[in-house]
Design a protein around this motif. Structure first.
Motif, mmCIF file in Angstrom:
data_model
loop_
_atom_site.group_PDB
_atom_site.id
_atom_site.type_symbol
_atom_site.label_atom_id
_atom_site.label_comp_id
_atom_site.label_asym_id
_atom_site.label_seq_id
_atom_site.Cartn_x
_atom_site.Cartn_y
_atom_site.Cartn_z
ATOM 1 N N TRP A 116 -7.620 0.764 -4.175
ATOM 2 C CA TRP A 116 -8.037 -0.147 -5.253
ATOM 3 C C TRP A 116 -6.826 -0.836 -5.877
ATOM 4 N N CYS A 117 -5.659 -0.198 -5.862
ATOM 5 C CA CYS A 117 -4.448 -0.871 -6.339
ATOM 6 C C CYS A 117 -4.089 -2.044 -5.429
ATOM 7 N N LEU A 118 -4.231 -1.847 -4.115
ATOM 8 C CA LEU A 118 -3.976 -2.957 -3.173
ATOM 9 C C LEU A 118 -4.975 -4.089 -3.380
ATOM 10 N N VAL A 119 -6.242 -3.751 -3.592
ATOM 11 C CA VAL A 119 -7.262 -4.781 -3.874
ATOM 12 C C VAL A 119 -6.908 -5.538 -5.148
ATOM 13 N N TYR A 120 -6.453 -4.804 -6.179
ATOM 14 C CA TYR A 120 -6.087 -5.438 -7.456
ATOM 15 C C TYR A 120 -4.923 -6.412 -7.288
ATOM 16 N N ILE A 121 -3.927 -6.061 -6.502
ATOM 17 C CA ILE A 121 -2.764 -6.943 -6.304
ATOM 18 C C ILE A 121 -3.169 -8.191 -5.535
ATOM 19 N N VAL A 122 -3.891 -8.012 -4.412
ATOM 20 C CA VAL A 122 -4.201 -9.144 -3.522
ATOM 21 C C VAL A 122 -5.241 -10.070 -4.149
ATOM 22 N N GLU A 123 -6.272 -9.496 -4.787
ATOM 23 C CA GLU A 123 -7.403 -10.315 -5.230
ATOM 24 C C GLU A 123 -7.335 -10.706 -6.703
ATOM 25 N N ASN A 124 -6.497 -10.035 -7.512
ATOM 26 C CA ASN A 124 -6.442 -10.346 -8.941
ATOM 27 C C ASN A 124 -5.084 -10.887 -9.373
ATOM 28 N N LEU A 125 -4.010 -10.250 -8.970
ATOM 29 C CA LEU A 125 -2.690 -10.672 -9.435
ATOM 30 C C LEU A 125 -2.190 -11.893 -8.673
ATOM 31 N N MET A 126 -2.257 -11.848 -7.354
ATOM 32 C CA MET A 126 -1.748 -12.947 -6.554
ATOM 33 C C MET A 126 -2.768 -14.084 -6.486
ATOM 34 N N PRO A 127 -2.292 -15.333 -6.393
ATOM 35 C CA PRO A 127 -3.230 -16.467 -6.268
ATOM 36 C C PRO A 127 -3.997 -16.400 -4.951
ATOM 37 N N LEU A 185 2.757 6.222 -2.885
ATOM 38 C CA LEU A 185 3.822 7.088 -3.411
ATOM 39 C C LEU A 185 3.608 7.413 -4.889
ATOM 40 N N VAL A 186 3.152 6.439 -5.651
ATOM 41 C CA VAL A 186 3.009 6.642 -7.101
ATOM 42 C C VAL A 186 1.663 7.275 -7.441
ATOM 43 N N LEU A 187 0.567 6.731 -6.872
ATOM 44 C CA LEU A 187 -0.770 7.191 -7.252
ATOM 45 C C LEU A 187 -1.205 8.434 -6.493
ATOM 46 N N GLU A 188 -0.626 8.674 -5.287
ATOM 47 C CA GLU A 188 -0.831 9.881 -4.481
ATOM 48 C C GLU A 188 -2.232 9.987 -3.889
ATOM 49 N N ASP A 189 -3.214 9.320 -4.434
ATOM 50 C CA ASP A 189 -4.590 9.410 -3.947
ATOM 51 C C ASP A 189 -4.903 8.180 -3.095
ATOM 52 N N GLU A 190 -5.561 8.392 -1.941
ATOM 53 C CA GLU A 190 -5.858 7.283 -1.024
ATOM 54 C C GLU A 190 -6.733 6.223 -1.684
ATOM 55 N N GLU A 191 -7.827 6.658 -2.294
ATOM 56 C CA GLU A 191 -8.768 5.696 -2.875
ATOM 57 C C GLU A 191 -8.120 4.916 -4.011
ATOM 58 N N ALA A 208 0.824 -1.213 0.000
ATOM 59 C CA ALA A 208 0.000 0.000 0.000
ATOM 60 C C ALA A 208 0.859 1.263 0.000
ATOM 61 N N ALA A 209 2.020 1.213 0.663
ATOM 62 C CA ALA A 209 2.887 2.393 0.715
ATOM 63 C C ALA A 209 3.424 2.736 -0.670
ATOM 64 N N VAL A 210 3.862 1.728 -1.435
ATOM 65 C CA VAL A 210 4.354 1.989 -2.798
ATOM 66 C C VAL A 210 3.232 2.537 -3.677
ATOM 67 N N ALA A 211 2.018 1.980 -3.528
ATOM 68 C CA ALA A 211 0.880 2.487 -4.309
ATOM 69 C C ALA A 211 0.572 3.938 -3.956
#
Length: 856
Positions: free
Chosen positions: A678-689, A668-674, A663-666
């Protein structure tokens, strides 16, 4: 010589008048001097052409052009269009010749703020002369040159209109000089005045604001040289009389001279009247002062003083009355100006209305002409007057087109010269930047080698004599205190550092460029690492980074393609990364409007069980980043809200150690909390098994077994080396896979890995993990102790500095393995792991049962 008569627009007072002036170009100082007549000795003023611009506007009238300097604009008028174009062309050419000559003498070039440009200013003058933007205008000999000086000055409506009242002293000098010159022409050797006392030049003030920038003082010798030159060629004297063949022509010439001198005498009489008035006022003042001094008694003196005071009071009252009258006149003038402006607007409206009516009339006329079938009737509908007006309008339009074409050619020649100058400067600046980048990269490389040698000597300190060991220790301390930024600023200016690769303690996202290690040996390694990273950046700035940035700039709307995949693998530039990440997240994870705010409200009303663990992990998040290194950092509360919202969004996982770094890296790059949520949700629920971040971390353990299989296949020698010394690489790589290399790689390489990871999925992590071992394979094989191998594996990822080399290994050198192979390996190892866990549970249950039967 470039000289001739031109009319100059005087702008003193409410009435603008044209004054005839003799203009002469001074090629030594690039100035245009102007006199009242060609026979004058001292100029009324000058125009500095070195930084002036020229313009000819069609709407000002035929022959009118402007010369704009830094301080004011001069409006001049030639006798015709040809003379105007000749003056403009010659002034432009001579101005460039003067500047070209000046550029060859580098006097004071270092004090000039634009000295960098002067080296390239006039390298293309010879080329421009050959280009036919504006053909050379034929010299109008009747209006320009020394022959024009022999002709009489153009006559004005009044005798005083051409006299410069701002410079009476200059007028007197020129008049006396002209009279003396005439007497010399008729054989008189006597001079009325001594000309040595008339050499003072008028001050640099405006004559009708016209004498601005007057030339400096002219010495007596220069005046007499100009006088002799005029006597030989300018005044209608000996040469012209010698050319006359009969007495009638001589008489006509002499009569013309008499008329000229008569006009001069009239103007001087007016000037003498003004001087007499000033003299009378001075004499009156002198008489009053004498009466005051000769008064016998104080009473008489007091009466004189009182009389003077009364006069002063009267003059003061008159002055106040005049000022009041002036204010009233100004108000009246303001009202008249506003009234004139209203009338102009009204006239404009009437003209527009009239134009609209004319268009309607023309439309109706054409319609009637089409309806009439008889050609005779059609001819009768258009009157002769209408045709005549249309022909006149067409002729006027043709003249306007010719004038605009001429003006366009003149301006195009100027623009072309300036464009060539700018191109030359840009090319030289680019070459200089490239050279500086190469030198700075070479310097960083040499510093890195020097520090590497010091590190080798530090390792060999026990075997060195005491004096050598002390010297090595001092050199290491000096190297650690050496600031790379200060050295770079001494080598280059601030502008070049900004254009190339500025040295800074933090990068664009706040990561430290030189890690702060506590161990002395590691501090030296951190310094070496920073220098190597900087050297690689400088070398790839123009060769790799600039073409890659140009390709990204040419991409408009993002669509999945092979080209986009290749670009993302090469790394997304900083200015495009946020936009591309948002696009990749939105492709597979559609954000629900208002969902994040509802989760925040739920976290504020109810405390989540994982809240305490989140608070413990916040201070340990990205300690090498300035945005998270302090408890008071602005991103800490934002990171807390993102993690709490995710724990309520996914109750099955809640919170797992490692999600704070993702979440910290997301953030730094996206700057917006929301967006980060959603980037964290995408990594955990879509990219990772599934079950990658569950309590058992079963899928994470499966990936470690799959990675060992790939490591045995791709790097068999290295895997055999690990097995020989019983090294379990999963102790090192487990954290790599869990947080996608966060806190393991330097920030620049880490973000490139994340670019490809968000687009392609988890197989990118396998590729880069194998590439990291391949990158350092030779170093690992040289270590033959299990403890040293573990120590090296703990920090060796931080020593990878060449991100391009690592990317080539990951995507080009290693044999490809598709996602299908990865899924099959995961399925196989998951069955094996689940069977082992089931057996372990059975053993655990049997043990518990046995303990229960044995009793307490």
């Amino acid at each position: 010589k470039l000289c001739g008569y031109l009319n100059k627009l005087g702008i003193k007072g409410p009435i603008k008048t044209w004054k005839s002036r003799w203009f002469f170009y001074d090629e030594n100082k690039c100035r245009l001097l102007y006199y009242r007549t060609a026979q004058d000795i001292n100029p009324l003023g000058s125009i500095d052409l070195s930084s002036a611009s020229f313009d000819c506007k069609m709407e000002n009238g035929e022959g009118v052009f402007e010369i704009r300097t830094l301080s004011r604009a001069f409006t001049l008028k030639a006798i015709n269009k040809q003379a105007m174009m000749y003056w403009l062309q010659q002034l432009q050419m001579r101005r460039w010749e003067f500047c070209n000559t000046q550029s060859r003498f580098p006097v004071g070039i270092l004090s000039c703020p634009f000295a960098f440009l002067s080296c390239f200013v006039f390298t293309f003058v010879d080329v421009v002369d050959n280009e036919d933007f504006l053909p050379l205008v034929k010299t109008p000999t009747e209006a320009v040159g020394l022959k024009a000086a022999s002709l009489p000055a153009p006559q004005t409506s009044t005798a005083l209109q051409n006299i410069s009242l701002k410079h009476p002293w200059t007028e007197i000098q020129n008049t006396v000089y002209n009279i003396c010159g005439s007497k010399q022409f008729w054989g008189s050797n006597e001079n009325v005045f001594s000309f040595d006392e008339f050499q003072e030049h008028p001050e640099n003030v405006d004559e009708e604001q016209e004498a601005e920038g007057a030339d400096g003082r002219m010495g007596p010798r220069l005046n007499w040289i100009r006088k002799a030159r005029w006597m030989n060629s300018g005044f209608p004297g000996s040469e012209e009389l010698s050319r006359e063949k009969n007495s009638v022509d001589k008489v006509s010439v002499l009569q013309q001279q008499i008329l000229t001198l008569t006009e001069e005498v009239k103007s001087q009489k007016e000037l003498v009247k003004l001087l007499h008035k000033a003299l009378e006022a001075a004499q009156q003042e002198k008489r009053v002062s004498s009466m005051y001094l000769t008064a016998a008694e104080d009473k008489d003196r007091l009466e004189l003083v009182r009389h003077k005071v009364r006069q002063i009071a009267n003059l003061t009252s008159r002055l106040e009355a005049l000022e009041q009258e002036k204010k009233e006149l100004e108000q009246i003038l303001t009202l008249r100006d506003s009234h004139i402006h209203e009338l102009k607007e009204h006239v404009q409206l009437l003209m527009e209305k009239n134009h609209a009516k004319q268009e309607v009339i023309m439309t109706l006329t054409e319609q009637m002409a089409r309806e009439l079938s008889d050609p005779l009737q059609e001819a009768n509908t258009i009157t002769v007057e209408t045709l005549y007006k249309q022909q006149e309008e067409i002729e006027h339009l043709k003249d306007d087109i010719d004038a605009y074409k001429t003006q366009n050619q003149f301006l195009n020649s100027e623009i072309h010269q300036v464009t060539q100058l700018w191109t030359s400067v840009a090319e030289n600046e680019k070459a200089l930047l490239m050279k500086c980048a190469c030198l700075q990269a070479r310097n960083c490389q040499m510093e890195s080698k020097y520090l590497t040698v010091l590190r080798k000597l530090q390792e060999a300190v026990p075997g060195l004599p005491n004096s050598h060991a002390e010297l090595v220790k001092n050199l290491i301390q000096e190297a650690l205190q050496w600031d790379v930024k200060e050295e770079a600023e001494e080598a280059l200016s601030f502008e070049l550092n900004t254009a190339l690769c500025p040295s800074s303690e933090y990068d664009e996202y706040g990561f430290m460029t030189v890690p702060d290690y506590e161990i002395e040996d590691w501090k030296l390694l951190a310094k070496i690492q920073a220098l190597e990273i900087k050297s690689n950046k400088l070398r790839s700035q123009e060769i790799v980074e600039k073409p890659l940035r140009d390709r990204w700039n040419s991409i408009g709307e993002l669509n999945p393609s092979a080209e986009l995949k290749s670009l993302i693998r090469s790394g997304i530039p900083v200015e495009h990364r946020q936009r591309v990440w948002r696009w990749m997240v939105s492709r597979h994870c559609s954000p629900v409007p208002g969902h994040y705010q509802r989760l925040l409200g739920q976290s504020r009303s109810t405390e989540h069980p994982a809240c305490r663990q989140i608070e413990l992990d916040l201070p340990r998040t990205l300690t090498n980043n300035k945005h998270f290194s302090s408890p008071t950092s602005q991103l800490i509360p934002r990171l807390r809200r993102v993690l709490l919202a995710f724990s309520w969004h996914n109750p099955a996982i809640g919170y797992c150690q490692g999600l704070n770094r993702l979440a910290a890296v997301a953030l730094l790059v996206l700057e917006d909390e929301e967006s980060a949520f959603w980037c964290l949700v995408y990594i955990v629920e879509n990219l990772m098994p599934a079950d990658y971040y569950s309590e058992t971390l079963i899928t994470s353990q499966v990936d470690q077994r799959v990675f060992k299989d790939f490591l045995s296949e791709k790097l068999p020698c290295l895997m055999a080396h690990f097995e020989q010394y019983r090294i379990d690489v999963s102790l090192i790589t487990f954290n790599w896979f869990l947080v996608a290399f966060v806190d393991s790689l330097v920030s620049d390489i880490l973000l490139r890995v994340w670019d490809a990871f968000l687009y392609e999925g988890t197989k990118v992590i396998f590729r880069y993990a194998l590439a990291i071992f391949k990158y350092n394979e030779e170093e690992i094989l040289r270590i033959h102790d299990s403890v040293e191998i573990y120590q090296y594996l703990c920090f060796f990822t931080r020593m990878i500095t060449d991100g391009r080399k690592l990317m080539n290994i990951a995507f080009n050198d290693l044999n490809p393995f598709p996602m299908k192979l990865l899924r099959n390996r995961r399925s196989m190892h998951r069955e094996e792991l689940e069977a082992e866990l089931c057996e372990l549970e059975q053993i655990k249950a049997a043990y518990v049962k046995e303990r229960a039967e044995q009793g307490p």
